[in-house]
Motif scaffolding. Structure first.
Motif, mmCIF file in Angstrom:
data_model
loop_
_atom_site.group_PDB
_atom_site.id
_atom_site.type_symbol
_atom_site.label_atom_id
_atom_site.label_comp_id
_atom_site.label_asym_id
_atom_site.label_seq_id
_atom_site.Cartn_x
_atom_site.Cartn_y
_atom_site.Cartn_z
ATOM 1 N N ASN A 191 5.246 1.418 10.850
ATOM 2 C CA ASN A 191 5.668 2.679 10.237
ATOM 3 C C ASN A 191 6.865 2.492 9.321
ATOM 4 N N THR A 192 7.781 1.583 9.711
ATOM 5 C CA THR A 192 8.980 1.370 8.898
ATOM 6 C C THR A 192 8.643 0.767 7.547
ATOM 7 N N VAL A 193 7.800 -0.266 7.534
ATOM 8 C CA VAL A 193 7.487 -0.901 6.253
ATOM 9 C C VAL A 193 6.689 0.035 5.362
ATOM 10 N N GLN A 194 5.873 0.914 5.975
ATOM 11 C CA GLN A 194 5.149 1.884 5.160
ATOM 12 C C GLN A 194 6.126 2.863 4.519
ATOM 13 N N GLN A 195 7.148 3.291 5.285
ATOM 14 C CA GLN A 195 8.167 4.168 4.718
ATOM 15 C C GLN A 195 8.971 3.462 3.633
ATOM 16 N N MET A 196 9.282 2.180 3.861
ATOM 17 C CA MET A 196 9.988 1.404 2.834
ATOM 18 C C MET A 196 9.135 1.297 1.572
ATOM 19 N N PHE A 213 0.832 -1.200 0.000
ATOM 20 C CA PHE A 213 0.000 0.000 0.000
ATOM 21 C C PHE A 213 0.874 1.260 0.000
ATOM 22 N N GLY A 214 1.985 1.197 0.736
ATOM 23 C CA GLY A 214 2.940 2.308 0.720
ATOM 24 C C GLY A 214 3.506 2.555 -0.663
ATOM 25 N N VAL A 215 3.729 1.493 -1.436
ATOM 26 C CA VAL A 215 4.218 1.640 -2.813
ATOM 27 C C VAL A 215 3.208 2.429 -3.648
ATOM 28 N N ALA A 216 1.929 2.057 -3.538
ATOM 29 C CA ALA A 216 0.887 2.744 -4.317
ATOM 30 C C ALA A 216 0.819 4.220 -3.954
ATOM 31 N N LEU A 217 0.857 4.532 -2.649
ATOM 32 C CA LEU A 217 0.776 5.923 -2.227
ATOM 33 C C LEU A 217 2.023 6.701 -2.636
ATOM 34 N N GLY A 218 3.196 6.037 -2.547
ATOM 35 C CA GLY A 218 4.436 6.703 -2.938
ATOM 36 C C GLY A 218 4.430 7.119 -4.398
#
Length: 540
Positions: free
Chosen positions: A420-425, A294-299
């Motif tokens: 939080n770390t995996v979301q930042q990754m 999900f972090g990839v999509a938002l990034g």
């Protein structure tokens, strides 16, 4: 005191939670909002910083990348420090340091000082942010956390779009002739208020048994994250050099070494930096995977969207910021409704519906960008942004709830840091993919890379990728539990924290639930606490 008396005391504590908890929630949520805004607010002010300070391209990159790298590298350590030394204490240290760093940013005399202050700001955020979810997890009983995580999702939605809008207002307003500096100085009254009120209203909590900071684990985590994120952050500007690929490959070796070391460390003294047993909790492991993707999509989306609006369509910062208001509002509304009303009834289907709804909104946006071209206006963008916002709101709050639902209290700091770390990754991976899915199209556009049509085509191509990632997220969500543990239990009250129920120095609760070593073993096997028909935790 007998074990029965201890359990009675714990039950009374659980039945009558701290009345100050809602004030504490407002304080930690304000801190989370401050961090979310600060991540994005700088992007709007970059032209002003470059003009006023004469910053080079490399320095401008480090103003944003320095914060992100320090933040991501310190999150797991920050979460563990809260477990060891107390989440309130570390939170206050983080918000105090964040406030000081914000002042240094606003008073920076040159670009070098601004870069250094931004790195410090990111490091302080890494102390502050993991404690937010940890304090919530330790302060609120299970039956209230759905409402709390709904509020958290609303804050995420507001922070996602408020940063650019607030940055535009402060920069274009040129308050007191300070140009870009108010975007940092605005943190001072907020941070000071959080420091004063937090010291009064937040209750202290920590792991029930004495832990020691795993310095070798800290070094390995920091090294691995820097080796992975630095090439992704700077790769495109440096032309994707060979050393960047070698660094990212080497990061995998470092992470493998970390897993081996942490496994031995946990068996030896029970104080690893990363609690690997958490990954045996199905809800946590599956949620971490979803959070990363999900972090990839938002990034990808947010960076490409900003460049599309300002460089492709030529809109000013204020117009671009206002365009995101429908998205922000729909995220906030959907997040509150999803946890409080929908998840208790439909479980993980709500998250899966959110992924598909967000993908539908992305595809609608893609069609409109192609149909209207450079003539598209904010009103045409509103419908797809509302659909996307509803989808995101159905994901963000329930996902956090699901990931933490079966995590033992004593490891909530470590779990929060990992989330939080995996979301930042994931965000960093998304930013790295932007160079492929967006700039690759822009740079090769037949009309030239500096034209509006080039950015429109690049935006459309990137949206196709985002839709594909959201479909992948939908598939990954099938591994989540059908219902978060607290909703499955239906318990109106949960066992008290291990601090209240465990004998001093031993850290073993006599009751079931999310406390003590026995709870960790049961949670690691994915087994929820056993409850009676009246919602009370049964003593084994």
């Amino acid at each position: 005191m007998t074990s029965t008396e201890t359990l009675d005391t714990a039950s009374r504590s659980a039945a009558a939670p701290d009345r100050r908890r809602w004030l504490a929630l407002a304080i930690v949520m304000t801190a989370a909002f401050m961090d979310l805004v600060d991540v994005t607010i700088v992007n709007i002010a970059i032209p002003s910083i470059q003009r006023e300070e004469g910053a080079s391209v490399a320095q401008i990159q480090w103003i944003t990348a320095g914060y992100a790298l320090a933040f991501a590298a310190g999150l797991i350590t920050g979460g563990r420090l809260g477990d060891i030394h107390g989440r309130k204490r570390v939170f206050l240290a983080g918000i105090g340091g964040f406030t000081v760093a914000s002042a240094l940013c606003g008073l920076a005399a040159n670009p070098e000082m601004l870069v250094a202050a931004r790195v410090l700001q990111g490091a302080m955020a890494a102390l502050m942010v993991p404690q937010v979810l940890s304090i919530v997890h330790a302060t609120f009983p299970a039956h209230e956390r759905g409402k709390v995580f709904g509020l958290f999702g609303a804050i995420v939605g507001l922070g996602a779009v408020s940063g650019p809008l607030l940055g535009a207002l402060l920069t274009e307003g040129n308050l007191f002739g300070l140009e870009w500096r108010p975007i940092f100085l605005i943190n001072l009254p907020v941070g000071l208020a959080g420091l004063v009120l937090g010291s009064r209203f937040i209750s202290e909590s920590k792991a029930p048994r004495a832990l020691r900071l795993d310095l070798v684990g800290v070094a390995l985590v920091t090294l691995g994250l820097l080796m992975l994120l630095y090439p992704l952050t700077r790769g495109r500007e440096l032309g994707w050099p060979l050393w960047g690929y070698l660094s990212m490959a080497g990061a995998l070796v470092v992470f493998a070494a970390l897993v081996g070391y942490e496994r031995r460390k946990g068996a030896r003294d029970g104080s690893p930096l990363v609690e690997l047993s958490l990954f045996r909790v199905k809800s946590f492991a599956a949620g971490i995977a979803v959070q990363t993707v999900f972090g990839v999509a938002l990034g990808i989306f947010f960076l490409v969207w900003t460049m599309y609006l300002q460089f492709g369509l030529g809109w000013g910062a204020l117009k671009a910021g206002l365009t995101g208001v429908p998205f922000s509002l729909s995220v906030s509304v959907a997040a509150g409704v999803s946890v409080q009303k929908l998840v208790p009834r439909f479980g993980r289907k709500v998250l899966q519906a959110g992924a598909l709804t967000m993908a539908l909104g992305v595809l609608l946006y893609l069609w409109e960008a192609d149909h209207y071209g450079l003539g598209i206006g904010p009103w045409q963008m509103a419908p797809p942004l509302v659909v996307m916002g509803i989808g995101m709101g159905l994901i963000v709050a329930p996902l956090t709830d699901a990931v933490l639902s079966e995590v033992p209290r004593e490891h909530s700091g470590s779990a929060s840091g990992l989330i939080n770390t995996v979301q930042q990754m994931g965000n960093a991976l998304g930013l790295g993919l932007v160079s492929v899915v967006f700039f690759g199209v822009v740079d090769d556009h037949p009309g030239g890379p500096e034209t509006g049509p080039a950015y429109v085509d690049g935006f459309e191509h990137a949206l196709g990728w985002v839709a594909g990632v959201l479909v992948l997220i939908f598939l990954l969500m099938s591994a989540l539990p059908k219902r978060p543990a607290q909703h499955a239990e239906g318990a109106p009250a949960e066992a008290a924290p291990a601090e209240a129920a465990a004998p001093a120095g031993k850290g073993r609760g006599g009751q079931d639930g999310r406390t003590g070593a026995g709870s960790l073993r049961r949670a690691s096997r994915g087994a929820p606490p056993r409850v009676t028909g009246r919602g009370r935790t049964r003593v084994r």
